[in-house]
Design an enzyme around this catalytic site. Structure first.
Site, PDB file in Angstrom:
ATOM      1  N   LYS A  13       7.919  -1.419  -6.433  1.00 33.35           N
ATOM      2  CA  LYS A  13       8.270  -0.665  -5.068  1.00 33.35           C
ATOM      3  C   LYS A  13       8.376  -1.562  -4.097  1.00 33.35           C
ATOM      4  O   LYS A  13       7.429  -2.467  -3.917  1.00 33.35           O
ATOM      5  CB  LYS A  13       7.487   0.429  -4.900  1.00 33.35           C
ATOM      6  CG  LYS A  13       8.163   1.368  -3.798  1.00 33.35           C
ATOM      7  CD  LYS A  13       7.076   2.657  -3.483  1.00 33.35           C
ATOM      8  CE  LYS A  13       7.721   3.525  -2.483  1.00 33.35           C
ATOM      9  NZ  LYS A  13       6.686   4.793  -2.370  1.00 33.35           N
ATOM     10  N   SER A  62       9.524   9.103  -2.378  1.00 37.44           N
ATOM     11  CA  SER A  62      10.119   7.865  -1.611  1.00 37.44           C
ATOM     12  C   SER A  62      10.308   6.742  -2.791  1.00 37.44           C
ATOM     13  O   SER A  62      10.911   5.881  -2.505  1.00 37.44           O
ATOM     14  CB  SER A  62       9.368   7.261  -0.599  1.00 37.44           C
ATOM     15  OG  SER A  62       7.940   6.848  -0.987  1.00 37.44           O
ATOM     16  N   SER A  78       5.186  10.955  -3.459  1.00 42.10           N
ATOM     17  CA  SER A  78       6.264   9.827  -3.678  1.00 42.10           C
ATOM     18  C   SER A  78       6.362   9.332  -4.847  1.00 42.10           C
ATOM     19  O   SER A  78       7.319   8.381  -5.417  1.00 42.10           O
ATOM     20  CB  SER A  78       6.298   8.997  -2.531  1.00 42.10           C
ATOM     21  OG  SER A  78       6.530   9.318  -1.434  1.00 42.10           O
TER      22      SER A  78
END
Lengths: 488, 103
Positions: A79, A154, A178
């Site tokens: 990420k 996210s 997330s």
């Protein structure tokens, strides 16, 4: 089977048996990325040259007969809020669009030591603020199960990359869901570890009392392997816990006989979609057949969790994001003529709408005259939420809930911010109480994966993993692939 | 930044502008009305917290029973000047260059 469909542990077995090379595997992943990225847009940055060099090094080690770590030579995705030395780390924000970190996050250091391979950095909601990956400065990621839908967020890029066969394992971060929510929307496994299990050093701070890094993978075994690699005390994160890290693969035992699984009534109420409840009902039946004991539970403060979170997380974010001043790194506006004006203009131009909203919300709830009514009150309610869970775990060993009250929904749904926040109700309390939670696939509705969440006691990832592994062994949901709008 | 109960408007557009200033941000004029409306929507929803009796409840300091973490005060190598300046938008004489601070 195509190489890009392998799980990380299957890939490891093939590497060790010399059936495939790491270079072959890495090339296969980049070929897949090239084919699917125009549709999915899971990545912000790719790092092919370094990845292939690392793959060659692992191949050389295998050829020399050296023993390799479980993730060595196995390509994964990171990420883009996790700091990678020398590789652009943007948080999917204009503010950091050109940021090249000068140090590695603790988890990256550990993964490098394990000789794993980083394919690239994945798309996310800007600064991890969002549940849809739509707030990314670089544009939305598309759900591989239906390209018109959000992948969740996210960590939407990481989950979509796994579902699309664009990485064999991935890292996400989870502040209010997330990791787990995008895992559920993409038919993946995702773990938010106990707060403090994994060092946050080098994970760009959003809400420091809630953030945790964790794996998003194809199956529970891979999640345990990644967690093994990234867990442990780190001197650079004072909140990382100085406790022994068990070998989480030891927890992968298909047995839940006598395990007490709590069903909190508040998670199965009106706000939860029928299709989600149906799949959860079936999951409960499967657990019963496997010998688990089902216990009704109440977590009475659940309905207050969302607003409590949307006070605490923005409050912490407003402090954490104060560092972006246009002076030392990040975006600088060229419009300003004085230093203070430069900071204000850089922040206004560099941050997207949702990030600015949360900074301002946080500034407001911490401001003189409003602190007691909002921030202090929320921190007291947080204590009550923690107490709910402490009570519940006297009666059961794990809790079983939907990961999200709804399946994935349309990109550009035009929902107002509060309505989107409300959908985090199932994941937020787990961060508030610092507990470990996993999401894994438990069914399908209209061709979309539905995820279930298992929540455990603090530091008891092992029981969560065992319950998840047992379910996975008894079902086939993790063996179904996303079709990316085609027949694949 | 006066809280007002009228029309459930907790913050006005002027208040929003003030909060923006405190945050070192501006709200573009085109966004201001909708931003204020959505800001109020969130704050109004927070009213449900008033229904909870939190008398005598300690605010959460940490979710797990941990205490201060200390280490020996030993100097360790840090980042080099070159590294620290590597991502700076503007550099002058080994320092961060910024627009004029004092007129």
């Amino acid at each position: 089977m195509e190489l890009y469909r392998l799980t990380a542990h299957e890939a490891h077995d093939k590497l060790v048996k010399k059936e495939i090379s790491s270079q072959e595997l890495t090339e296969a992943l980049y070929k897949r990325i090239e084919e699917t990225e125009p549709k999915v847009k899971a990545y912000v940055t790719l790092d092919k040259e370094h990845a292939l060099a690392q793959a060659a090094a692992v191949d050389a080690a295998i050829a020399q007969g050296k023993e390799i770590a479980p993730l060595a030579g196995v390509p994964g995705a990171i990420k883009d809020n996790i700091s990678t030395k020398g590789l652009r780390t943007t948080c999917s924000s204009k503010m950091l669009a050109n940021m090249v970190p000068i140090y590695d996050a603790h988890v990256i250091k550990k993964l490098r030591e394990a000789e794993t391979i980083f394919l690239g950095k994945t798309n996310m909601d800007e600064f991890a603020m969002g549940s849809t990956t739509e707030t990314s400065f670089f544009g939305p990621t598309h759900n591989p199960w239906n390209l018109e839908l959000i992948p969740g967020g996210s960590s939407g890029g990481s989950a979509a990359a796994i579902a699309a066969g664009e990485a064999l394992w991935a890292l996400g971060s989870d502040t209010g869901g997330s990791i787990r929510q995008p895992a559920s929307f993409n038919g993946c496994v995702g773990i938010k570890p106990t707060y403090g299990r994994v060092s946050r050093y080098g994970c760009v701070a959003f809400a420091s009392s809630l953030d945790q890094i964790g794996p998003i993978t194809r199956d529970v075994t891979d999640a345990a392997l990644v967690l093994n690699c990234i867990s442990g005390k780190d001197a650079m994160d004072a909140t990382s816990l100085d406790v022994p890290v068990p070998d989480f693969t030891k927890a992968l035992v298909a047995d839940v006989k006598g395990l007490r699984i709590g069903l909190p009534a508040e998670f199965y109420g009106e706000g939860t979609a029928r299709v989600v409840k149906d799949e959860l009902d079936k999951a409960v039946e499967i657990y019963k057949k496997l010998g688990a004991e089902i216990v009704p539970i109440s977590l009475p403060h659940t309905k207050y969790a969302v607003i409590t979170y949307y006070i605490i997380a923005p409050a912490e974010a407003s402090a954490n994001l104060a560092r972006f001043d246009g002076v030392r790194y990040g975006y600088r506006s060229q419009q300003a003529t004085s230093a203070p004006e430069m900071t204000t203009q850089s922040r206004t131009e560099g941050f997207g709408l949702e990030v600015r909203r949360r900074i301002m919300l946080g500034t407001y709830v911490l401001s003189s005259g409003y602190y007691d009514a909002y921030y202090k009150k929320a921190m007291q309610v947080r204590t009550l939420i923690c107490q709910d869970y402490a009570e519940a775990f006297k009666k059961c060993d794990v809790l079983l809930t939907p990961t999200s009250p709804v399946p994935a929904y349309k990109i550009d749904s035009q929902m107002d911010p509060l309505s989107i926040y409300m959908l985090d109700v199932t994941t937020i309390p787990v961060n508030m109480a610092g507990l470990p939670g996993i999401s894994l696939p438990c069914g399908f509705a209209d061709g979309l994966p539905i995820g279930m969440q298992l929540i455990g006691r603090a530091l008891d990832e092992a029981t969560v993993l065992r319950a998840a592994y047992t379910f996975e062994q008894a079902t086939e949901f993790h063996k179904v692939y996303a079709k990316l709008g085609g027949k694949d | 930044m006066t809280a007002t109960a009228a029309n459930n408007l907790k913050v006005s557009q002027d208040d929003v502008e003030h909060i923006a200033q405190l945050s070192r941000l501006t709200v573009p004029a085109s966004e201001r009305e909708k931003f204020t409306e959505q800001f109020n929507q969130i704050l109004n929803y927070a009213d449900i917290l008033e229904h909870i009796d939190t008398t005598g409840i300690q605010p959460t300091a940490h979710v797990l029973p941990v205490s201060n973490v200390f280490r020996e005060d030993i100097v360790k190598p840090g980042s080099t000047l070159e590294e620290v300046l590597a991502n700076a938008p503007a550099v002058h004489n080994d320092g961060f260059k910024v627009p004029r601070v004092i007129e």
